[in-house]
Design an enzyme around this catalytic site. Structure first.
Site, PDB file in Angstrom:
ATOM      1  N   GLN A   1       7.126   3.666   3.494  1.00  0.00           N
ATOM      2  CA  GLN A   1       6.144   3.316   4.081  1.00  0.00           C
ATOM      3  C   GLN A   1       5.967   2.115   4.352  1.00  0.00           C
ATOM      4  O   GLN A   1       4.293   2.460   5.408  1.00  0.00           O
ATOM      5  CB  GLN A   1       5.720   2.976   2.024  1.00  0.00           C
TER       6      GLN A   1
ATOM      7  N   ASP B   1       0.276  10.860  -4.280  1.00  0.00           N
ATOM      8  CA  ASP B   1       1.036  11.204  -4.301  1.00  0.00           C
ATOM      9  C   ASP B   1       1.246  12.949  -4.788  1.00  0.00           C
ATOM     10  O   ASP B   1       0.409  12.453  -5.293  1.00  0.00           O
ATOM     11  CB  ASP B   1       1.706  10.185  -3.840  1.00  0.00           C
TER      12      ASP B   1
ATOM     13  N   LYS C   1       0.786  -0.991   0.357  1.00  0.00           N
ATOM     14  CA  LYS C   1       0.318  -0.249   0.504  1.00  0.00           C
ATOM     15  C   LYS C   1       0.529   1.529   0.065  1.00  0.00           C
ATOM     16  O   LYS C   1       1.477   1.478   0.261  1.00  0.00           O
ATOM     17  CB  LYS C   1      -1.546  -0.370   0.743  1.00  0.00           C
TER      18      LYS C   1
ATOM     19  N   LYS D   1       4.835   1.678  -3.159  1.00  0.00           N
ATOM     20  CA  LYS D   1       5.229   3.309  -3.799  1.00  0.00           C
ATOM     21  C   LYS D   1       5.281   2.699  -4.965  1.00  0.00           C
ATOM     22  O   LYS D   1       6.452   2.022  -5.601  1.00  0.00           O
ATOM     23  CB  LYS D   1       6.470   3.549  -2.832  1.00  0.00           C
TER      24      LYS D   1
HETATM   25  P1  NDP Z   1       0.735  17.787  -4.413  1.00  0.00           P
HETATM   26  O1  NDP Z   1       1.297  17.591  -5.544  1.00  0.00           O
HETATM   27  O2  NDP Z   1      -0.939  18.097  -3.902  1.00  0.00           O
HETATM   28  O3  NDP Z   1       1.734  19.174  -3.557  1.00  0.00           O
HETATM   29  C1  NDP Z   1       2.570  19.527  -3.811  1.00  0.00           C
HETATM   30  C2  NDP Z   1       3.140  20.425  -2.814  1.00  0.00           C
HETATM   31  O4  NDP Z   1       4.642  20.727  -2.957  1.00  0.00           O
HETATM   32  C3  NDP Z   1       3.186  21.950  -3.988  1.00  0.00           C
HETATM   33  O5  NDP Z   1       2.746  23.034  -3.895  1.00  0.00           O
HETATM   34  C4  NDP Z   1       4.218  22.000  -5.014  1.00  0.00           C
HETATM   35  O6  NDP Z   1       4.483  22.951  -5.690  1.00  0.00           O
HETATM   36  C5  NDP Z   1       4.914  21.051  -3.711  1.00  0.00           C
HETATM   37  N1  NDP Z   1       6.045  20.745  -4.399  1.00  0.00           N
HETATM   38  C6  NDP Z   1       6.764  19.507  -5.003  1.00  0.00           C
HETATM   39  N2  NDP Z   1       8.122  19.533  -5.278  1.00  0.00           N
HETATM   40  C7  NDP Z   1       8.765  20.733  -4.945  1.00  0.00           C
HETATM   41  C8  NDP Z   1      10.111  21.240  -4.678  1.00  0.00           C
HETATM   42  N3  NDP Z   1      10.899  20.011  -5.241  1.00  0.00           N
HETATM   43  N4  NDP Z   1      10.174  22.405  -4.006  1.00  0.00           N
HETATM   44  C9  NDP Z   1       9.616  22.992  -3.877  1.00  0.00           C
HETATM   45  N5  NDP Z   1       8.311  22.589  -3.325  1.00  0.00           N
HETATM   46  C10 NDP Z   1       7.845  21.077  -4.573  1.00  0.00           C
HETATM   47  O7  NDP Z   1       1.581  16.566  -3.055  1.00  0.00           O
HETATM   48  P2  NDP Z   1       1.076  16.447  -2.000  1.00  0.00           P
HETATM   49  O8  NDP Z   1      -0.036  16.948  -0.877  1.00  0.00           O
HETATM   50  O9  NDP Z   1       0.138  14.930  -1.964  1.00  0.00           O
HETATM   51  O10 NDP Z   1       2.250  15.607  -0.967  1.00  0.00           O
HETATM   52  C11 NDP Z   1       3.455  16.364  -0.553  1.00  0.00           C
HETATM   53  C12 NDP Z   1       4.228  15.893   0.456  1.00  0.00           C
HETATM   54  O11 NDP Z   1       3.305  15.263   0.667  1.00  0.00           O
HETATM   55  C13 NDP Z   1       5.121  14.466  -0.470  1.00  0.00           C
HETATM   56  O12 NDP Z   1       5.897  14.647   0.219  1.00  0.00           O
HETATM   57  C14 NDP Z   1       4.028  13.649  -0.135  1.00  0.00           C
HETATM   58  O13 NDP Z   1       4.826  12.515  -0.814  1.00  0.00           O
HETATM   59  C15 NDP Z   1       3.565  13.229   1.306  1.00  0.00           C
HETATM   60  N6  NDP Z   1       2.334  12.334   1.077  1.00  0.00           N
HETATM   61  C16 NDP Z   1       1.021  12.638   0.827  1.00  0.00           C
HETATM   62  C17 NDP Z   1       0.383  12.380   1.291  1.00  0.00           C
HETATM   63  C18 NDP Z   1      -1.315  11.943   0.531  1.00  0.00           C
HETATM   64  O14 NDP Z   1      -2.048  11.795   0.477  1.00  0.00           O
HETATM   65  N7  NDP Z   1      -1.212  13.133  -0.583  1.00  0.00           N
HETATM   66  C19 NDP Z   1       0.264  10.923   2.557  1.00  0.00           C
HETATM   67  C20 NDP Z   1       1.740  11.221   2.808  1.00  0.00           C
HETATM   68  C21 NDP Z   1       3.189  12.367   2.848  1.00  0.00           C
HETATM   69  P3  NDP Z   1       4.807  23.079  -7.100  1.00  0.00           P
HETATM   70  O15 NDP Z   1       3.573  23.306  -7.596  1.00  0.00           O
HETATM   71  O16 NDP Z   1       4.832  24.412  -7.707  1.00  0.00           O
HETATM   72  O17 NDP Z   1       5.537  21.966  -7.841  1.00  0.00           O
END
Ligand code: NDP
Length: 446
Positions: A112, A167, A91, A127
């Protein structure tokens, strides 16, 4: 420092997985915590449980060919790492981002395993993702990409085998296209094969909000353990995607004020408190950039290409991506009086920065524990799919809150048991590891 029995294990991981820096970092972080466990349970070392945990059960890499709107053929690479199924079907989410390669997918899959174990739900760790960049692509391009991706992935997944979710770069839109293609190819309405689905085809209430809400609940527990609360606290959240948005929403409900958030172009500051509905409109509906927020919100300011961690706050909640909070950022946060950090993202804090926070006495909640609410609610979605049921928002949120309290309590108690009170990194790693290791011992050499 690594335990002497774990040093060669780590060296071996580096040798066998060359160039996969993020994976090495994630492995090292866990191994640094479990030295005392090896002393207490030599059977784990004798049965090579750690070596086995560090080697994925299966790794799939595949070509994803698709056609863009101009009729040009594009080729991406797809990944699924099925890391450990001792506790249940693999998962973990799918990430679509140009930076994705084997090392990122393996670090995320490795983390994970322990995160999923901490939730107490029957789910293993995995993943996947692709180096596809959805930014600037039309809906139809994203659909064609997802269909091609699933055309290969479908033969490796299933509700009892491997259950992907979202993600970075994979939200409700992508999960819809992926499920549509899975259903078409297999001729099965197998809701439990993916989580993060829309309510109209088997999704669960609260899944969209779960990671952010869960992280806020976890930080609330860390603050309570120190006799504090979110009330009156200034909070900075990095990112403005799924995790960041619902972290901000819940922090506001719990009495804190989020004064800044960001994306990869820079950050916005809004002393009145970030207007979460406006961020949702810009990010979820318009798929725009964070600078637009400052253009539309009187009093807010956009700062380009600087670290959001320079904004003073009591609580920091990194919710964007790996290694985004450096030691210099940690120094700035500590100097500004930050008392707690809750990782919404996976491994957003560099190892040096984690050490600085711990040395300064800042409560530090690692992603494995603090962001486990997302996958925990995915497990609740699987439960509802299996029983063809649909729970209310209030009931599901209550379950999520209970799970996060439980995760916090388990980390806290385990850290104390091993003589490291208040060290949530050690608590999470040890509690997660021992759950998986015990199951692996009982399952024999498989
Ligand atoms: P999204 O794609 O919805 O959002 C990602 C955010 O992070 C955006 O604002 C993006 O900005 C920013 N971002 C991504 N890459 C970079 C970078 N290299 N430098 C600066 N900003 C960056 O993803 P999520 O919110 O789903 O995921 C965010 C984090 O949370 C990740 O680490 C993910 O693994 C973790 N996570 C997510 C879960 C989920 O349920 N979705 C569960 C557990 C953990 P921009 O649009 O400019 O790229």
């Amino acid at each position: 420092m690594l335990h002497e029995r774990l040093e060669p294990v780590y060296e071996n991981v580096v040798q066998r997985n060359r160039g996969e820096d993020e994976f090495h970092q994630a492995v090292r972080e866990v191994l640094e915590s479990i030295g005392p466990v090896i002393d207490k349970h030599p059977e784990y070392a004798e049965q090579k449980i750690i070596e086995r945990i560090c080697e994925p059960e299966r790794q799939i890499v595949f070509r994803v060919p698709w056609e863009d709107d101009r009729g040009e053929v594009q080729i991406n690479r797809g990944f699924r790492v099925e890391f450990n199924s001792a506790l249940g079907p693999y998962k973990g989410g799918l990430r679509f981002h140009p930076s994705v390669y084997q090392g990122i997918v393996k670090f995320l899959g490795f983390e994970q395993i322990f995160k999923n174990a901490l939730t107490g739900q029957p789910i293993g760790g995995g993943k996947g993702g692709s180096d596809f960049d959805p930014k600037g692509r039309s809906d139809r391009e994203v659909m064609r990409f997802c269909q091609s991706f699933m055309t290969e992935l479908h033969r490796h997944i299933g509700e009892y085998t491997d259950v992907p979710a979202g993600d970075i770069g994979v939200g409700g839109r992508e999960i819809g296209y992926l499920f549509g293609q899975y259903k078409r190819i297999t001729n099965r309405y197998e809701s439990g094969v993916l989580t993060g689905k829309h309510l109209s085809f088997g999704g669960a209430r609260v899944r969209t909000e779960a990671t952010g809400y869960g992280c806020a609940f976890f930080v609330q527990e860390m603050l309570a353990a120190r006799g504090q609360s979110f009330d009156g606290k200034q909070v900075v959240v990095s990112g403005s995607g799924n995790v960041a948005i619902y972290t901000m929403a819940k922090v506001h409900q719990l009495g804190g004020t989020v004064v800044a958030c960001s994306d990869s172009s820079g950050y916005v500051v809004d002393e009145k408190g970030i207007d979460v509905e406006l961020i949702k409109q810009i990010k979820e509906v318009e798929r725009g950039r964070i600078a637009t927020y400052a253009e539309r919100r009187p009093g807010a300011k956009f700062v380009a290409q600087r670290s959001v961690w320079e904004v003073p706050c009591d609580v920091a909640m990194p919710s964007a991506t790996q290694n985004e909070l450096t030691d210099a950022d940690a120094a700035a946060l500590i100097a500004n009086g930050c008392i707690a950090v809750g990782e919404g993202a996976n491994m957003p804090t560099t190892p040096e920065a984690v050490r600085s926070f711990q040395e300064a006495g800042v409560a530090f909640g690692p992603g494995k524990a603090a962001n486990a609410g997302g996958v925990a609610t995915s497990a609740l979605e699987m439960q509802q799919n299996a029983s063809r049921d649909s729970w209310s928002f209030e009931f599901t949120e209550k379950r999520l809150e209970e799970i996060m309290k439980d995760v916090h309590a388990r980390c806290y108690a385990t850290a104390a048991e091993y003589g490291m009170p208040g060290n949530y990194v050690a608590g999470a790693n040890i509690a997660g590891f021992t759950n998986v290791a015990d199951a692996m011992l009982r399952l024999g050499l498989v």
